[in-house]
Design a protein around this motif. Structure first.
Motif, short mmCIF file in Angstrom:
data_model
loop_
_atom_site.label_atom_id
_atom_site.label_comp_id
_atom_site.label_asym_id
_atom_site.label_seq_id
_atom_site.Cartn_x
_atom_site.Cartn_y
_atom_site.Cartn_z
N ILE A 21 27.64 8.95 41.81
CA ILE A 21 26.41 8.88 41.00
C ILE A 21 26.56 9.71 39.73
CG2 ILE A 21 23.97 9.52 40.93
CD1 ILE A 21 23.88 8.75 43.94
N ILE A 22 27.08 10.93 39.86
CA ILE A 22 27.22 11.83 38.71
C ILE A 22 28.20 11.24 37.69
CG2 ILE A 22 28.11 14.08 37.96
CD1 ILE A 22 26.99 15.18 40.66
N LEU A 23 29.35 10.77 38.15
CA LEU A 23 30.35 10.25 37.20
C LEU A 23 29.92 8.95 36.55
CD1 LEU A 23 33.73 11.18 38.92
CD2 LEU A 23 32.59 12.28 37.00
N VAL A 24 29.26 8.08 37.29
CA VAL A 24 28.75 6.85 36.67
C VAL A 24 27.65 7.21 35.66
CG1 VAL A 24 27.47 4.71 37.12
CG2 VAL A 24 29.43 5.31 38.54
N GLY A 25 26.82 8.20 35.99
CA GLY A 25 25.80 8.65 35.04
C GLY A 25 26.41 9.18 33.76
N PHE A 26 27.46 10.00 33.89
CA PHE A 26 28.13 10.51 32.70
C PHE A 26 28.76 9.37 31.91
CE2 PHE A 26 28.84 14.95 34.64
CZ PHE A 26 27.73 15.45 33.98
N THR A 27 29.31 8.39 32.61
CA THR A 27 29.93 7.26 31.93
C THR A 27 28.89 6.46 31.16
OG1 THR A 27 31.61 7.13 33.66
CG2 THR A 27 31.35 5.20 32.27
N LEU A 28 27.71 6.32 31.73
CA LEU A 28 26.64 5.57 31.06
C LEU A 28 26.02 6.34 29.90
CD1 LEU A 28 24.89 3.89 34.11
CD2 LEU A 28 26.35 2.82 32.40
N SER A 29 26.46 7.56 29.67
CA SER A 29 25.93 8.32 28.54
C SER A 29 26.31 7.68 27.21
CB SER A 29 26.41 9.77 28.59
OG SER A 29 27.80 9.84 28.34
N ARG A 30 27.26 6.77 27.20
CA ARG A 30 27.64 6.04 25.98
C ARG A 30 26.71 4.86 25.70
NH1 ARG A 30 31.24 8.03 22.63
NH2 ARG A 30 31.67 5.94 21.96
N LEU A 31 25.87 4.53 26.65
CA LEU A 31 24.98 3.38 26.50
C LEU A 31 24.05 3.49 25.29
CD1 LEU A 31 24.74 0.75 28.04
CD2 LEU A 31 22.99 1.80 29.46
N PRO A 32 23.44 4.64 24.98
CA PRO A 32 22.60 4.71 23.77
C PRO A 32 23.36 4.34 22.49
CG PRO A 32 22.17 6.60 25.17
CD PRO A 32 23.35 5.88 25.76
N GLN A 33 24.63 4.71 22.40
CA GLN A 33 25.41 4.33 21.21
C GLN A 33 25.54 2.81 21.11
OE1 GLN A 33 26.62 6.08 18.53
NE2 GLN A 33 27.05 4.03 17.77
N LEU A 34 25.66 2.15 22.26
CA LEU A 34 25.73 0.68 22.25
C LEU A 34 24.44 0.10 21.70
CD1 LEU A 34 27.31 -1.89 23.01
CD2 LEU A 34 26.25 -1.73 25.27
N PHE A 35 23.30 0.65 22.11
CA PHE A 35 22.01 0.16 21.61
C PHE A 35 21.87 0.42 20.10
CE2 PHE A 35 20.50 0.93 26.14
CZ PHE A 35 20.71 -0.39 26.50
N VAL A 36 22.31 1.58 19.64
CA VAL A 36 22.27 1.89 18.21
C VAL A 36 23.17 0.91 17.45
CG1 VAL A 36 22.91 3.61 16.47
CG2 VAL A 36 21.65 4.30 18.51
N SER A 37 24.33 0.61 18.00
CA SER A 37 25.24 -0.34 17.35
C SER A 37 24.62 -1.72 17.26
CB SER A 37 26.58 -0.41 18.10
OG SER A 37 27.25 0.83 18.02
N ILE A 38 23.91 -2.13 18.29
CA ILE A 38 23.23 -3.43 18.28
C ILE A 38 22.13 -3.44 17.21
CG2 ILE A 38 21.71 -4.96 19.60
CD1 ILE A 38 23.39 -4.16 22.10
#
Length: 112
Positions: A21-38
């Motif tokens: 859970i912790i590592l997947v959460g850290f990995t998903l921390s890049r998700l906001p950048q994807l939304f900004v890029s969109i």
């Protein structure tokens, strides 16, 4: 350094399911950048995202994927795959956005 040591010690003593859970959460921390890029792509607004940093990060993830494959570690494979997907998606969107913004600028310069 103390934070890294603390996280490493924590990873040795907490249950495996919580590590996932912790590592997947850290990995998903890049998700906001994807939304900004969109959003930037929709606006046609060029950004300052470093494509070379994305390439280096993706190469690093490829090395981790090989490590996960050799050691048959599903946690490394899943988090690396997810992170690589996010990085490649961000890189692709940024390249498209920058090319699109260049075309818009060229069209408006030629029409004036």
């Amino acid at each position: 350094v103390p934070t890294t040591v603390a996280w490493a010690a924590l990873m040795l003593f907490i249950p495996n399911w919580l590590i996932w859970i912790i590592l997947v959460g850290f990995t998903l921390s890049r998700l906001p950048q994807l939304f900004v890029s969109i959003m930037n792509m929709r606006r046609g607004k060029p950004t300052a995202v470093s494509i070379s940093a994305i390439v280096v990060g993706t190469a690093s993830m490829a090395c981790w994927a090989v490590y996960g494959f050799i050691h048959e570690d599903p946690l490394v494979l899943w988090t690396t795959g997810l992170a690589a997907f996010l990085m490649l998606a961000i890189g692709g969107l940024e390249l498209y956005t920058n090319k699109h913004a260049e075309r818009i600028a060229a069209n408006s310069a030629s029409s004036t």
